[in-house]
Design an enzyme around this catalytic site. Sequence first.
Site, PDB file in Angstrom:
ATOM      1  N   GLU A  99      32.690  15.742  -3.696  1.00 34.00           N
ATOM      2  CA  GLU A  99      32.205  14.604  -4.472  1.00 34.00           C
ATOM      3  C   GLU A  99      33.254  14.161  -5.492  1.00 34.00           C
ATOM      4  OE1 GLU A  99      27.432  14.967  -4.517  1.00 34.00           O
ATOM      5  OE2 GLU A  99      28.449  16.280  -5.925  1.00 34.00           O
ATOM      6  N   CYS A 112      37.115  10.988 -11.639  1.00 30.69           N
ATOM      7  CA  CYS A 112      37.086  12.448 -11.789  1.00 30.69           C
ATOM      8  C   CYS A 112      37.192  13.039 -10.387  1.00 30.69           C
ATOM      9  CB  CYS A 112      35.762  12.830 -12.465  1.00 30.69           C
ATOM     10  SG  CYS A 112      35.529  14.602 -12.614  1.00 30.69           S
ATOM     11  N   CYS A 119      34.518  26.191  -5.507  1.00 29.05           N
ATOM     12  CA  CYS A 119      35.399  26.665  -6.577  1.00 29.05           C
ATOM     13  C   CYS A 119      35.343  28.183  -6.645  1.00 29.05           C
ATOM     14  CB  CYS A 119      34.957  26.062  -7.907  1.00 29.05           C
ATOM     15  SG  CYS A 119      36.050  26.524  -9.277  1.00 29.05           S
ATOM     16  N   CYS A 123      31.804  29.977 -12.499  1.00 27.70           N
ATOM     17  CA  CYS A 123      31.130  29.959 -13.799  1.00 27.70           C
ATOM     18  C   CYS A 123      29.620  29.847 -13.530  1.00 27.70           C
ATOM     19  CB  CYS A 123      31.606  28.771 -14.632  1.00 27.70           C
ATOM     20  SG  CYS A 123      33.395  28.781 -14.902  1.00 27.70           S
ATOM     21  N   CYS A 126      27.695  26.352 -13.657  1.00 28.02           N
ATOM     22  CA  CYS A 126      28.272  25.202 -12.940  1.00 28.02           C
ATOM     23  C   CYS A 126      27.809  25.196 -11.488  1.00 28.02           C
ATOM     24  CB  CYS A 126      29.793  25.294 -13.016  1.00 28.02           C
ATOM     25  SG  CYS A 126      30.638  24.030 -12.061  1.00 28.02           S
ATOM     26  N   CYS A 343      29.531  16.689 -15.675  1.00 30.83           N
ATOM     27  CA  CYS A 343      30.372  17.884 -15.584  1.00 30.83           C
ATOM     28  C   CYS A 343      29.551  19.026 -15.011  1.00 30.83           C
ATOM     29  CB  CYS A 343      30.841  18.339 -16.959  1.00 30.83           C
ATOM     30  SG  CYS A 343      31.790  17.148 -17.842  1.00 30.83           S
TER      31      CYS A 343
HETATM   32  N1  SAH Z   1      37.926  24.387 -12.830  1.00 34.60           N
HETATM   33  C1  SAH Z   1      38.427  23.448 -13.802  1.00 34.60           C
HETATM   34  C2  SAH Z   1      38.129  22.027 -13.424  1.00 34.60           C
HETATM   35  C3  SAH Z   1      36.657  21.675 -13.428  1.00 34.60           C
HETATM   36  S1  SAH Z   1      36.353  20.675 -14.788  1.00 34.60           S
HETATM   37  C4  SAH Z   1      37.897  23.792 -15.167  1.00 34.60           C
HETATM   38  O1  SAH Z   1      37.083  24.703 -15.265  1.00 34.60           O
HETATM   39  O2  SAH Z   1      38.336  23.200 -16.147  1.00 34.60           O
HETATM   40  C5  SAH Z   1      34.648  20.719 -14.939  1.00 34.60           C
HETATM   41  C6  SAH Z   1      34.257  20.898 -16.378  1.00 34.60           C
HETATM   42  O3  SAH Z   1      32.848  20.885 -16.492  1.00 34.60           O
HETATM   43  C7  SAH Z   1      34.731  22.222 -16.933  1.00 34.60           C
HETATM   44  O4  SAH Z   1      35.061  22.068 -18.280  1.00 34.60           O
HETATM   45  C8  SAH Z   1      33.457  23.050 -16.797  1.00 34.60           C
HETATM   46  O5  SAH Z   1      33.474  24.187 -17.607  1.00 34.60           O
HETATM   47  C9  SAH Z   1      32.427  22.037 -17.181  1.00 34.60           C
HETATM   48  N2  SAH Z   1      31.079  22.350 -16.731  1.00 34.60           N
HETATM   49  C10 SAH Z   1      30.718  23.085 -15.665  1.00 34.60           C
HETATM   50  N3  SAH Z   1      29.379  23.141 -15.559  1.00 34.60           N
HETATM   51  C11 SAH Z   1      28.891  22.426 -16.587  1.00 34.60           C
HETATM   52  C12 SAH Z   1      27.574  22.088 -16.991  1.00 34.60           C
HETATM   53  N4  SAH Z   1      26.509  22.516 -16.332  1.00 34.60           N
HETATM   54  N5  SAH Z   1      27.458  21.293 -18.084  1.00 34.60           N
HETATM   55  C13 SAH Z   1      28.543  20.830 -18.745  1.00 34.60           C
HETATM   56  N6  SAH Z   1      29.801  21.121 -18.390  1.00 34.60           N
HETATM   57  C14 SAH Z   1      29.968  21.907 -17.335  1.00 34.60           C
END
Ligand code: SAH
Length: 365
Positions: A99, A112, A119, A123, A126, A343
Amino acid sequence: MRFWRAVASPTLLDLDRSELGEKLAEWGEPRFRADQIWHAVYREHASSYSAISPLPRALRERVGERLAFDPLGPVDRVASADGMTTKVLFSLPDQETIETVLMRYESRSTVCVSTQVGCPIACPFCATGRAGFKRDLTVGEIVSQILHFARELGEEGERLTNVVYMGMGEPLLNYDATLRSIRILNDPDGFGLRARGFTISTAGIVPGIDRLAGEDLQVNLAVSLHAGNDRLRNLLVPTNRRYLLSALIHACRTYVERTHRRVSFEVALIDGVNDSLVHAREIAALLDGLLCHVNLIPLNPVDGSPFRPSPRARREVFAKELRQAGVPTTLRLGRGIEVQAGCGQLRGRETAAPHDSRDRAEPSL
Ligand code: SAH
């Protein structure tokens, strides 16, 4: 993944300008043909060989038989109610899906992009990480996401101004393809997006940050921090077990020294997990004296995750604490949440939200 790399044949969008010239030379075509193709694709946003009118039809067909144009196909598209956020689901040549999100603002438009299918960082808050990791994207698959939205904007007389590598995946674990995509799109004789228009976001891959510091490229670096102590960050961003905060911040300081560029840190505030005053003070101490900026984002809801967004009042207190400690901080609002384009909500399958109320997330705080 190795198998995929071995069988995937490059498309036009995988090649930089000189590689395209070499390919055409191999096929006995003069150099200016490569320039015509490059110009049509990256300046005029042609979406197929048949749209490259300066090329004779027979040549278009010959090139098309040998070099596929584009590895991606859009299969689904959802837009937020205000039309300012659009999410497109693309299918890849091996039937995987990713996406990509377009966010429009008053004076800029940001795409984006995803860099991997799934991934590997995982995390727990996420959606992408929860779905596992499949493979890296190719250069062409990254470039194609950006061109898709540049074309959409172009049809409305608008321009793409920013690209953020914040979609699915970890860009610094797909380093070469990420950097190559930037160099292709940065070419002033082609797409011409200025280096400062690109932001690479990382969960904290230290060797990648070190490498990026050595590139002669003025791109922005964002680090997904989420916590200022190792015990909590080990849980929230599991790659922290490998690259502890001390190593991560050291790499960021070196990055700033070498590039003179400010690093931004993302913190998604999670109710009762990382949003107390103590947490704010830990982050302030960690970032002390570093040329940086903190973006506080409300956690976006993710199906099946126990984590909840921090209430607004607490986010404000958190921001105030950081600012008082001298850390420039912005409190951001969620975007595209109702179409699961926020995000951490990207997961690479069709979005049920607009059609199925059971799956609909609350439209942010
Ligand atoms: N792997 C890289 C690129 C992904 S960026 C990274 O971690 O930076 C995606 C962003 O969204 C990251 O900052 C991640 O921590 C954040 N993110 C992931 N899940 C989220 C959520 N449920 N709510 C808000 N931010 C989130």
